[in-house]
Each structure stands twice: as C-alpha cells, then as structure tokens.
Design a protein around this motif. Structure first.
Motif, PDB file in Angstrom:
ATOM      1  N   GLU A 118       0.842  -1.206   0.000  1.00 36.06           N
ATOM      2  CA  GLU A 118       0.000   0.000   0.000  1.00 36.06           C
ATOM      3  C   GLU A 118       0.873   1.251   0.000  1.00 36.06           C
ATOM      4  N   GLU A 122       0.785   4.157  -2.713  1.00 40.46           N
ATOM      5  CA  GLU A 122       0.541   5.540  -2.280  1.00 40.46           C
ATOM      6  C   GLU A 122       1.677   6.457  -2.728  1.00 40.46           C
ATOM      7  N   VAL A 129      -3.500   9.167  -1.029  1.00 39.52           N
ATOM      8  CA  VAL A 129      -4.247   7.919  -1.003  1.00 39.52           C
ATOM      9  C   VAL A 129      -5.338   8.007  -2.055  1.00 39.52           C
TER      10      VAL A 129
END
Length: 131
Positions: A118, A122, A129
């Motif tokens: 993630e 990002e 986000v």
C-alpha cells in the motif's frame, strides 16, 4: 486566446471522449514495471476531468435567448439532452470518469498482485491515497 468556456470548449472536450464508457472487456497490458505508472497516468486524467467538469460543467446549461415559448422550449430541450437525460453529455462524462476510477481499482489490485505494498502504491501517486 484559449477559450475554456462555451460551446467550442465543450465540443472539443466531448470530441476527445469515447462514444460510450470502455467496455468491461477492454484490455490494458500491464506488468510489474509499468503498473504503477499506468495507474498514475489514469489518475492524472481523472483529476483533470474532475477539475474541468467542476469548474465548467455549468457551461453545459443553455439559457433561453428570449422570453418567448419557442426560446424557452428550445433551451429546455437542449438542457435535457446536454445535462438532464440519463444519456446526456454530462452523464456520459460522469460515466467515463467512473470507468476510469474502476480501472484505477483494477490497477491497484494488479500492483498488489505484483508485490507492491500500500505504501508503494501511495508513494507512486505522490503520497496521496487514491480510492
């Protein structure tokens, strides 16, 4: 002078859009090396379209040229086709943006499959986000 309002602006904007949102069978070849770059390019397009629609969407509305019934009816007909109908130009713009958002979701899932975290995803969007 670069006009960014009125019918000329929207005619050019709509001409660059596909007739219908991309079919779910459309394919894009991505791999470990380009998946995050592809997602960033699509997100940049979404951001630009969203910004343009937010700032210039009102320009799709047509004002009657006079107070007579013909002018009133013509403006109402144009507004229905441009903004109010389920298949209006405004709805087509929004459908296209939604299809791009779905593509972003698919690209993020592909990136995870390729082993990106993630945080990696990002970071590829400049720390923002992305839904």
């Amino acid at each position: 002078m670069n006009e960014t309002t009125g019918s000329s602006f929207w005619a050019n904007m709509l001409a660059s859009m596909p007739e219908a949102p991309p079919a779910s069978t459309a394919t894009m070849k991505v791999n470990h090396d380009n998946v995050l770059a592809a997602a960033k390019i699509i997100q940049t397009q979404i951001d630009a379209l969203t910004d343009t629609f937010r700032h210039h969407g009102q320009a799709l509305f047509v004002e009657p040229t006079a107070d007579d019934p013909v002018s009133q009816d013509a403006a109402a007909a144009w507004n229905f086709r441009l903004v109010e109908a389920d298949d209006s130009y405004a709805a087509r713009i929004q459908d296209y943006m939604e299809s791009l958002k779905k593509l972003i979701t698919q690209l993020k899932e592909s990136a995870k499959t390729y082993g990106f975290s993630e945080q990696d995803i990002e970071a590829s969007f400049g720390g923002v986000v992305v839904d």
